[in-house]
Design a protein around this motif. Structure first.
Motif, mmCIF file in Angstrom:
data_model
loop_
_atom_site.group_PDB
_atom_site.id
_atom_site.type_symbol
_atom_site.label_atom_id
_atom_site.label_comp_id
_atom_site.label_asym_id
_atom_site.label_seq_id
_atom_site.Cartn_x
_atom_site.Cartn_y
_atom_site.Cartn_z
ATOM 1 N N ARG A 223 -17.983 -41.468 -15.614
ATOM 2 C CA ARG A 223 -17.660 -41.100 -16.998
ATOM 3 C C ARG A 223 -16.862 -42.166 -17.747
ATOM 4 N NH1 ARG A 223 -14.746 -35.263 -18.398
ATOM 5 N NH2 ARG A 223 -14.391 -35.717 -20.600
ATOM 6 N N ARG B 282 -14.341 -32.501 0.591
ATOM 7 C CA ARG B 282 -13.913 -32.895 -0.759
ATOM 8 C C ARG B 282 -14.147 -31.735 -1.715
ATOM 9 N NH1 ARG B 282 -17.626 -38.096 -1.117
ATOM 10 N NH2 ARG B 282 -17.177 -38.114 1.092
ATOM 11 N N TYR C 224 -8.705 -30.248 -9.587
ATOM 12 C CA TYR C 224 -9.097 -31.647 -9.769
ATOM 13 C C TYR C 224 -9.977 -31.817 -11.016
ATOM 14 C CZ TYR C 224 -7.203 -32.739 -5.125
ATOM 15 O OH TYR C 224 -6.375 -32.922 -4.052
ATOM 16 N N ASP C 225 -10.840 -30.842 -11.278
ATOM 17 C CA ASP C 225 -11.651 -30.886 -12.505
ATOM 18 C C ASP C 225 -10.758 -30.985 -13.743
ATOM 19 O OD1 ASP C 225 -13.959 -30.617 -11.018
ATOM 20 O OD2 ASP C 225 -14.282 -28.500 -11.502
ATOM 21 N N HIS D 18 -10.291 -37.676 -5.163
ATOM 22 C CA HIS D 18 -10.941 -36.523 -5.804
ATOM 23 C C HIS D 18 -11.054 -36.716 -7.318
ATOM 24 C CE1 HIS D 18 -10.728 -34.656 -1.947
ATOM 25 N NE2 HIS D 18 -9.418 -34.814 -1.904
ATOM 26 N N LEU D 19 -10.130 -37.471 -7.895
ATOM 27 C CA LEU D 19 -10.238 -37.815 -9.315
ATOM 28 C C LEU D 19 -11.293 -38.903 -9.507
ATOM 29 C CD1 LEU D 19 -6.452 -38.020 -10.244
ATOM 30 C CD2 LEU D 19 -7.998 -36.054 -10.442
ATOM 31 N N GLU E 87 -13.928 -39.543 -7.828
ATOM 32 C CA GLU E 87 -15.280 -38.989 -7.731
ATOM 33 C C GLU E 87 -15.713 -38.327 -9.039
ATOM 34 O OE1 GLU E 87 -17.471 -37.226 -3.991
ATOM 35 O OE2 GLU E 87 -16.020 -35.806 -4.809
ATOM 36 N N ARG E 88 -14.767 -37.702 -9.719
ATOM 37 C CA ARG E 88 -15.083 -37.002 -10.966
ATOM 38 C C ARG E 88 -15.126 -37.932 -12.182
ATOM 39 N NH1 ARG E 88 -12.957 -33.546 -7.363
ATOM 40 N NH2 ARG E 88 -13.442 -31.315 -7.545
ATOM 41 N N LEU E 89 -14.379 -39.045 -12.107
ATOM 42 C CA LEU E 89 -14.226 -39.923 -13.279
ATOM 43 C C LEU E 89 -15.166 -41.115 -13.279
ATOM 44 C CD1 LEU E 89 -10.336 -40.033 -13.403
ATOM 45 C CD2 LEU E 89 -11.839 -39.027 -15.154
ATOM 46 N N ALA F 259 -8.961 -34.399 -13.929
ATOM 47 C CA ALA F 259 -9.902 -35.463 -14.297
ATOM 48 C C ALA F 259 -10.264 -35.359 -15.773
ATOM 49 C CB ALA F 259 -11.156 -35.381 -13.418
ATOM 50 N N ALA G 90 -10.870 -27.462 -6.323
ATOM 51 C CA ALA G 90 -11.912 -28.093 -7.140
ATOM 52 C C ALA G 90 -11.606 -27.898 -8.625
ATOM 53 C CB ALA G 90 -13.288 -27.523 -6.785
ATOM 54 N N GLU G 91 -11.201 -26.691 -9.004
ATOM 55 C CA GLU G 91 -10.864 -26.434 -10.416
ATOM 56 C C GLU G 91 -9.667 -27.274 -10.852
ATOM 57 O OE1 GLU G 91 -10.331 -22.213 -10.636
ATOM 58 O OE2 GLU G 91 -12.481 -21.817 -10.344
#
Lengths: 242, 242
Positions: free
Chosen positions: B125, A241, B84-85, B117-118, B120-122, B88, B81-82
Motif C-alpha cells: 500500500r 501471523r 494490527y489492521d 505484522h504491520l 505485511e499489511r502496509l 496499519a 488481526a483486528e
C-alpha cells in the motif's frame, strides 16, 4: 594500569549501520587491529575507513592461509593456531603497555567471528570487552524484504561448509533457514535444499548491506554461478501471523 | 507525494547500541509509533526517550491482549488481526498524507518482531523501509562473555512457547542453542535441556543490555524463579577452534 582489548562489532557493511558505542570507540582509537586476506585492504578496515583517526596505529592481521591447506589436514589447525597466538601476543603487549586497542570485527564478534580466537587467548590475560553488532544475516533478510521468522518458527543457522547429508537433516527439521559461507558450496547447498523440497522458496543474498548487494531467487541463479564466500541463502519461516 | 513507513530496529536495549542510521531517522522524526502493553510506557519508547524530538507526534499501539485468551482460541488471532489492521490503517493514512512515520522496534524488526505484522499489511500500500538492528540474542551472548557458535556449529533458535517434545528434538540436533521468550516457560525449557543432557551447559540472561541485566548459570537458578518474558537461555557451541 593495563589497557583493554575491545572486540567491536561493525555490523554488516554499511558505515551508518555501526552503533553509537562502536563509533565512539573507533573515533578515539589509538591502536586498531583487523583481519584481512593477504594482498587485500580488509573488509572491516574498508568499512571503517572514514570512522578512524588519521593517526591511529594499525595492526593488520593477515590470515596465513585460506584454502591452500584442506581443513582436515592437521597443518591447517596448527598454522592457524600459531597465527592467532601471534596476534593475541601482539594485542596483549599493547594492553600491558597501558594502551587500549580496538579490534574491528565485521558483523557481531561472538557470532562465527575470527575475533573469538583472540578472545579465547586474551580473556584470562588482559581486560577484553565486546561490543555486539548487527550480524550479516540480519542485513540479508532485511535485503530480501521479508521477515525471517514468525511466531513459534524454529530458525536454524547452517554453514555451507557442512556435508550435504548434515545440511539435509537440519533443513528438514527447521522452519526458517540461514545458510552462511555459501560461496563455492552453492551447488551442494542447492542440492540439499532440493532434496528437502525447499529450493523453490530459497533466496540468495550476495554482498548484503554493501554497494554491490544482490538479491536473487535461488531458482533464478544459473548453475555455474560462484558467488562470494560470504553469500547467504535464506528460507523464510511461514509461522503464525494474525 | 506519499510518505514512507520506517521499521527501525533499535537493538537490544542500550541507547548507544542504536545504529547511526536509526539515530538519524529518530532525531528527525515527525511521527513516531510504537507497541506497548496497556498501562506501560513501552520498552521501545523508553529506549528512545532521549533520541526523539520533543514535538514528535506519538502513536502508541497498545496490545489488546497478552495472555488473557489462550493462543489456541480463534478469538486470539481474530483480536490481534483486528488490532494490527487498525494500526496499519493509521500508519498508512499518515504516509498517504505525505508524512513519514518511524516505527520503533526492539532488536531487529524482521526477527520475531511485531512490526512484521504491520509490514505485511502496509507493504503493498505504501513505501516501507526497514533498518536492521542488533537482535536481543546478540546482547545475551555478549553478556555471557562467551562466543555462541564456532566453525561449523549448527545454531538453532527456539521459542520457549514450543512444546517440550519439540524443544527436545531440536536441542538434540543442534550444537548451539538460543531459547527466546523463556519467562513462564522456564520449567519446561529446563526439563527439555535436562532430557537432552544440556542443562549443565546452559546460561540464563535476564534483561540483556539493560540496567538490570543478570547472567546466571541455569543450574544455579532456583526452581520457583519466574524470569521476565524476554529472558534468553543459551547453550554455547563447542565447534572447531584452532
Amino acid at each position: 594500569m593495563t589497557g583493554t582489548v575491545y572486540g567491536v562489532g561493525l555490523g554488516p557493511g554499511e558505515p551508518d549501520l555501526v552503533s553509537a558505542r562502536a563509533l565512539k570507540l573507533l573515533a578515539s582509537a589509538r591502536h586498531v587491529a583487523f583481519f584481512r586476506k593477504k594482498g587485500r585492504a580488509g573488509r572491516a578496515r574498508t568499512l571503517a575507513r572514514d570512522l578512524l583517526p588519521a593517526d591511529a596505529v594499525e595492526f593488520a592481521m593477515e590470515y596465513p592461509l585460506t584454502t591452500e591447506i584442506p581443513l582436515e589436514d592437521p597443518r591447517y589447525n596448527r598454522t592457524l593456531a600459531e597465527f592467532y597466538d601471534g596476534c593475541a601476543a601482539h594485542l596483549a603487549a599493547i594492553a600491558e603497555d597501558g594502551e587500549d586497542v580496538v579490534v574491528l570485527c565485521e558483523g557481531d564478534p561472538f557470532f562465527y567471528g575470527s575475533f573469538m580466537h583472540l578472545h579465547e587467548r586474551l580473556n584470562a590475560r588482559v581486560a577484553v570487552e565486546v561490543v555486539p553488532g548487527i550480524p550479516g544475516m540480519a542485513a540479508a533478510w532485511t535485503a530480501s524484504g521479508m521477515p525471517i521468522a514468525w511466531g513459534d518458527d524454529v530458525l536454524t543457522v547452517l554453514m555451507g561448509t557442512l556435508e550435504e547429508d548434515v545440511l539435509v537433516r537440519h533443513m528438514e527439521a527447521a522452519d526458517a533457514l540461514v545458510v552462511m559461507k555459501v560461496g563455492r558450496n552453492l551447488p551442494k547447498v542447492r542440492v540439499a535444499l532440493e532434496r528437502t523440497g525447499r529450493a523453490q522458496d530459497a533466496w540468495m543474498i550476495e554482498c548484503a548491506a554493501m554497494a554491490d548487494q544482490k538479491v536473487t531467487r535461488l531458482a533464478d541463479v544459473p548453475a555455474g554461478h560462484v558467488p562470494p564466500y560470504f553469500t547467504i541463502v535464506l528460507v523464510h519461516g511461514q509461522g503464525r501471523r494474525p
